[in-house]
Enzyme design. Structure first.
Site, short mmCIF file in Angstrom:
data_model
loop_
_atom_site.label_atom_id
_atom_site.label_comp_id
_atom_site.label_asym_id
_atom_site.label_seq_id
_atom_site.Cartn_x
_atom_site.Cartn_y
_atom_site.Cartn_z
N CYS A 108 0.87 -1.18 0.00
CA CYS A 108 0.00 0.00 0.00
C CYS A 108 0.91 1.23 0.00
CB CYS A 108 -0.89 -0.01 1.24
SG CYS A 108 -1.90 1.47 1.49
N CYS A 133 -0.41 3.54 -6.56
CA CYS A 133 -1.36 2.93 -5.62
C CYS A 133 -1.48 1.49 -6.08
CB CYS A 133 -2.71 3.64 -5.68
SG CYS A 133 -4.02 2.80 -4.74
#
Length: 274
Positions: free
Chosen positions: A73, A184
């Site tokens: 992440c 992302c």
């Protein structure tokens, strides 16, 4: 000696993009994945909150006796990587440095774009990391939080999706970038739409590839690379099991994959390892 798994953690399903790369490159490794879908998106939350949530995920995985942790992440990497590296007695790998290295290896005109969550863009983590590696690079960041919502809803294909992606990425049209970092871990699930939007002259960089290379190097150095029996995958989510399984089965091309729901806030917390 007991075979220890590698832990992967993300705010949702995006981290499965790293799991997919890891299973391809490290087929004998056991892996455990936790997606904190109940509390996503992380990208709009304060950094302190993201650090708290990241510790809860890491603590859960620590109880699975992992030998290494991958923060799959970007938002959590930007907010919590130094803390987790200091707190845990195992290797902890984020995705921003690998993504930056890969981008600098790819670009020819030293103009790199980064699309990510609001939190990652506001942290300037990518521009700072790339500037440290090559001061001559020019980085253009663009927040695209809508992509996370679309992917978690499994909206990844079709003209309606393409229209939205085109609109969101329109500000990059005049930036003269030749490389675009998918900053992302959700975003590789929209690769086709993103590539169509930016055109064939822009190379997309998925940090997962370089991140798993770094993971493999670390495990090799520590003589912890699994080389015998085929690896297994356990998956956990704090949110909807059905929603998680639908995307996981499609993305990993395994229709029999299952997940379990967990409450990581109730996990026993023994504090940092050090």
């Amino acid at each position: 000696m007991k075979k220890q798994p590698i832990g992967f953690m993300d705010s949702g399903v995006g981290g499965l993009t790293l799991v997919k790369e890891a299973r391809k490159r490290l087929p004998n490794e056991d892996m455990v994945f936790i997606g904190d879908q109940a509390r996503l998106p992380y990208g709009e939350k304060p950094a302190a909150t993201v650090r708290e949530f990241a510790w809860q995920m890491a603590n859960f995985l620590r109880h699975q006796e992992i030998k290494a942790l991958v923060i799959a992440c970007n938002t959590a990497t930007a907010a919590a990587l130094p803390d987790l590296q200091a707190q845990l007695a195992i290797p902890v790998i984020g995705v921003i440095k690998p993504g930056s290295i890969a981008a600098l290896q790819t670009t020819h005109n030293r103009r790199v774009g980064v699309i990510a969550t609001t939190g990652t863009i506001q942290s300037a983590a990518y521009s700072q990391q790339m500037a440290a590696l090559n001061p001559d690079v020019q980085v253009t960041g663009l927040a695209a939080p809508q992509f996370v919502t679309m992917i978690e809803a499994n909206q990844r294909h079709g003209q309606a999706v393409q229209t939205i992606v085109n609109q969101i990425l329109q500000p990059l049209q005049k930036s003269e970038i030749d490389t675009l970092v998918l900053g992302c871990t959700h975003f590789p699930l929209l690769t086709t739409a993103i590539q169509t939007a930016v055109g064939p002259d822009v190379t997309l960089v998925n940090p997962a590839v370089q991140a798993i290379t770094m993971l493999e190097e670390v495990l090799t150095q520590q003589q912890q690379l699994a080389t015998t029996t085929p690896g297994t995958l356990r998956m956990y989510t704090t949110g909807s099991v059905a929603a998680f399984e639908e995307i996981a089965q499609q993305w990993l091309a395994q229709p029999d994959l299952t997940a379990q729901q967990v409450d990581i806030q109730k996990e026993k917390n023994d504090g940092p390892d050090r």
